[in-house]
Design a protein around this motif. Structure first.
Motif, PDB file in Angstrom:
ATOM      1  N   ASP A   1       1.286  44.825 -15.199  1.00  0.00           N
ATOM      2  CA  ASP A   1       1.769  46.157 -14.797  1.00  0.00           C
ATOM      3  C   ASP A   1       0.752  47.210 -15.249  1.00  0.00           C
ATOM      4  O   ASP A   1       0.429  48.125 -14.503  1.00  0.00           O
ATOM      5  CB  ASP A   1       3.130  46.461 -15.443  1.00  0.00           C
ATOM      6  N   VAL A   2       0.295  47.061 -16.491  1.00  0.00           N
ATOM      7  CA  VAL A   2      -0.615  48.065 -17.063  1.00  0.00           C
ATOM      8  C   VAL A   2      -1.753  47.387 -17.822  1.00  0.00           C
ATOM      9  O   VAL A   2      -1.527  46.427 -18.564  1.00  0.00           O
ATOM     10  CB  VAL A   2       0.131  48.990 -18.067  1.00  0.00           C
TER      11      VAL A   2
ATOM     12  N   ILE B   1      -4.638  48.561 -20.584  1.00  0.00           N
ATOM     13  CA  ILE B   1      -5.126  49.652 -21.447  1.00  0.00           C
ATOM     14  C   ILE B   1      -6.541  49.295 -21.887  1.00  0.00           C
ATOM     15  O   ILE B   1      -6.759  48.205 -22.441  1.00  0.00           O
ATOM     16  CB  ILE B   1      -4.228  49.829 -22.689  1.00  0.00           C
TER      17      ILE B   1
ATOM     18  N   LEU C   1       4.752  50.563 -24.306  1.00  0.00           N
ATOM     19  CA  LEU C   1       4.882  50.111 -22.916  1.00  0.00           C
ATOM     20  C   LEU C   1       5.527  48.728 -22.864  1.00  0.00           C
ATOM     21  O   LEU C   1       6.353  48.458 -21.987  1.00  0.00           O
ATOM     22  CB  LEU C   1       3.518  50.119 -22.211  1.00  0.00           C
TER      23      LEU C   1
ATOM     24  N   LEU D   1       7.133  46.673 -19.661  1.00  0.00           N
ATOM     25  CA  LEU D   1       5.955  46.537 -18.800  1.00  0.00           C
ATOM     26  C   LEU D   1       5.060  45.400 -19.297  1.00  0.00           C
ATOM     27  O   LEU D   1       4.822  45.265 -20.505  1.00  0.00           O
ATOM     28  CB  LEU D   1       5.155  47.846 -18.759  1.00  0.00           C
TER      29      LEU D   1
ATOM     30  N   THR E   1       1.871  44.176 -20.217  1.00  0.00           N
ATOM     31  CA  THR E   1       0.751  45.016 -20.667  1.00  0.00           C
ATOM     32  C   THR E   1      -0.388  44.175 -21.230  1.00  0.00           C
ATOM     33  O   THR E   1      -0.159  43.248 -22.004  1.00  0.00           O
ATOM     34  CB  THR E   1       1.262  45.985 -21.769  1.00  0.00           C
TER      35      THR E   1
ATOM     36  N   ALA F   1      -3.983  45.280 -12.052  1.00  0.00           N
ATOM     37  CA  ALA F   1      -2.814  45.975 -12.616  1.00  0.00           C
ATOM     38  C   ALA F   1      -2.418  47.132 -11.707  1.00  0.00           C
ATOM     39  O   ALA F   1      -3.260  47.686 -10.988  1.00  0.00           O
ATOM     40  CB  ALA F   1      -3.139  46.520 -14.009  1.00  0.00           C
TER      41      ALA F   1
ATOM     42  N   LEU G   1      -1.510  49.903 -12.925  1.00  0.00           N
ATOM     43  CA  LEU G   1      -1.990  51.102 -13.614  1.00  0.00           C
ATOM     44  C   LEU G   1      -3.041  50.715 -14.649  1.00  0.00           C
ATOM     45  O   LEU G   1      -2.830  49.787 -15.442  1.00  0.00           O
ATOM     46  CB  LEU G   1      -0.808  51.787 -14.325  1.00  0.00           C
TER      47      LEU G   1
ATOM     48  N   ILE H   1      -5.228  52.351 -17.813  1.00  0.00           N
ATOM     49  CA  ILE H   1      -5.273  53.525 -18.701  1.00  0.00           C
ATOM     50  C   ILE H   1      -6.576  53.512 -19.500  1.00  0.00           C
ATOM     51  O   ILE H   1      -6.885  52.533 -20.182  1.00  0.00           O
ATOM     52  CB  ILE H   1      -4.066  53.541 -19.664  1.00  0.00           C
TER      53      ILE H   1
ATOM     54  N   TYR I   1      -4.420  55.240 -12.063  1.00  0.00           N
ATOM     55  CA  TYR I   1      -5.352  55.455 -13.171  1.00  0.00           C
ATOM     56  C   TYR I   1      -4.871  56.626 -14.028  1.00  0.00           C
ATOM     57  O   TYR I   1      -4.474  57.664 -13.499  1.00  0.00           O
ATOM     58  CB  TYR I   1      -6.730  55.777 -12.579  1.00  0.00           C
TER      59      TYR I   1
ATOM     60  N   ARG J   1       5.091  56.686 -22.307  1.00  0.00           N
ATOM     61  CA  ARG J   1       6.036  55.675 -21.791  1.00  0.00           C
ATOM     62  C   ARG J   1       7.026  56.332 -20.824  1.00  0.00           C
ATOM     63  O   ARG J   1       7.322  55.803 -19.757  1.00  0.00           O
ATOM     64  CB  ARG J   1       6.765  55.041 -22.978  1.00  0.00           C
TER      65      ARG J   1
ATOM     66  N   ILE K   1       5.183  57.343 -17.591  1.00  0.00           N
ATOM     67  CA  ILE K   1       4.838  56.186 -16.757  1.00  0.00           C
ATOM     68  C   ILE K   1       6.090  55.592 -16.118  1.00  0.00           C
ATOM     69  O   ILE K   1       6.056  55.114 -14.983  1.00  0.00           O
ATOM     70  CB  ILE K   1       4.058  55.146 -17.593  1.00  0.00           C
TER      71      ILE K   1
END
Ligand SMILES: Cc1cc2nc3c(=O)[nH]c(=O)nc-3n(C[C@H](O)[C@H](O)[C@H](O)COP(=O)(O)OP(=O)(O)OC[C@H]3O[C@@H](n4cnc5c(N)ncnc54)[C@H](O)[C@@H]3O)c2cc1C
Length: 385
Positions: A7-8, A10, A24, A29, A31, A197, A199, A201, A332, A354, A357
């Motif tokens: 999902d995300v 980082i 997250l 999520l 992550t 992903a 998203l 970050i 992004y 959080r 998002i």
């Protein structure tokens, strides 16, 4: 081999990325955190001296830091790890009318956003910090809810908690490319492979500008270097972090506190700033800061310094972080430009991010991110940066 999907993702397991992964993952999520270093917190995070204050002039930073203090101060009780949290407060001293005026002018906005802070006159201030030089002291502010903790213990605890909730951390994997589908970022590539992903970050601290460039984004984060040092341990005599904002030739301010294990930990803001990523210690720092500290607190003169180091601030033009989506780029988010306060801002920022998002930001969250928007004009100046 097909790319792994999250999902995300980082980029950066530092002061911002580690607590963000925890928040997250707690929000359900899937992550992944990628870092070029060999373990958590090895960028600017571990060079921070551990100060945690909500004493700022910017409403977004006050609110985020108050949230961080809630997290740092209850972590041990909630999750069992000792982060070295000590609620000793912050004490900004005034020896001249200029500093008295600056500090008093800020009280209104600080109190409006929920900070417990007051002005104390000379005698009251000497009761809080008896070791201060009384000559010429006018008074100062004291915010008893502020404190300090260990950046490395914190980063480790956030990572451990994030992993327990299913987040993945991969080290020694520098991100080298952003995967795109038109205007949407859909993942990243490292030397070891590709990851997809919904998203991505950017939490790459002092290296945020290079990472942003991979997505075709120019973000005004400029690293500059700051030195810090630590003495031998002595019996406890000092509770708060003491901050002196008098600029004199060579330095804009300096601050120090006594760690709960007895050492004095100290840091200076050089003037002019030393822009760049050079992290070699200088021969200028120690004589400069020692003179200022001994003037302010004469009993420090007998202490031996054990070690100095130099680390990087990810600075922005107005001294406030840059957090949020970038116009014209989907999938992004930037969580960068923490300046000299990324350690204290990280956990609180994670809670608000959080919510953002998840797509359900409350009024307070919307107000915070409006102030930190990458699209803002960068005109003001944080007064206590
Ligand atoms: C001397 C000194 C004292 C300080 N004292 C304090 C203090 O008391 N309180 C406070 O709040 N702050 C303090 N700071 C500031 C604080 O250290 C920073 O604001 C904060 O650590 C920045 O957090 P970050 O997560 O943005 O960056 P970092 O913690 O540096 O994390 C960024 C991460 O990104 C990773 N990365 C970079 N490029 C890539 C790539 N291509 N691929 C994968 N990973 C990558 C890095 O390895 C790093 O781990 C101090 C700083 C210094 C130098």
């Amino acid at each position: 081999m097909s790319a792994e999907t999250y999902d995300v993702i980082i980029i950066g397991a530092g002061s911002v990325g580690a607590p963000l992964a925890w928040q997250l993952a707690e929000g359900g999520l899937r992550t992944l955190v990628l870092d070029q270093a060999a373990s958590v917190g090895q960028g600017s995070n571990k060079t921070a001296i551990g100060g945690i204050r909500a004493t700022h002039s910017d409403p977004a930073k006050i609110r985020i830091s108050l949230k961080s203090i809630e997290i740092f101060s209850t972590w041990k009780e909630r999750y069992g790890d000792d982060l070295g949290w000590v609620q000793g407060g912050y004490n900004f001293v005034a020896y001249r009318e200029r500093e008295e005026r600056i500090l008093k002018d800020l009280l209104d906005i600080q109190k409006r956003y929920g900070l417990n802070i007051d002005w104390y006159d000379r005698d009251a201030m000497l009761e809080i910090v008896p070791a201060l030089n009384p000559d010429g002291l006018l008074g100062g502010t004291f915010s008893p809810g502020d404190g300090s903790a260990s950046p490395l213990l914190s980063a480790l605890a956030f990572e451990r908690r994030a992993r327990a909730l299913g987040a993945g951390f991969r080290y020694q994997e520098p991100v080298t490319e952003m995967l795109r589908d038109g205007e949407r970022v859909v993942g990243v590539r490292t030397a070891r492979g590709a990851y997809h992903a919904g998203l991505v970050i950017n939490a790459a601290g002092p290296w945020a500008r290079e990472i942003a460039a991979l997505a075709g984004v120019d973000v005004p984060v400029q690293p500059d270097s700051h030195e810090a040092g630590i003495t031998e341990p002595v019996a406890p005599f000092l509770r708060p972090m003491v901050v002196d904002i008098r600029p004199i030739e060579g330095s804009a301010n300096y601050y120090f506190y006594q760690h709960h294990t007895g050492q004095i930990v100290f840091c200076i803001t050089p003037a002019p700033l030393i822009v760049g990523t050079d992290r070699r210690e200088t021969s200028v720092f120690l004589p400069q800061v020692a003179q200022r500290m001994v003037d302010l607190m004469p009993r420090l003169r007998n202490l031996k310094v054990r070690r100095t180091w130099r680390g990087l601030y990810p600075m922005t033009p107005d001294g406030a972080p840059i957090v949020g989506a970038v116009d014209g780029v989907q999938g992004y988010l930037l969580a960068v430009g923490m300046c000299g306060q990324g350690y204290m801002l990280g956990p609180g920022l994670a809670v608000y991010l959080r919510e953002l998002i998840a797509g359900t930001p409350g009024e307070e969250t919307r107000e915070i991110f409006a102030l930190l928007s990458p699209q803002r004009a960068f005109k003001g100046q944080e007064k206590l940066k």
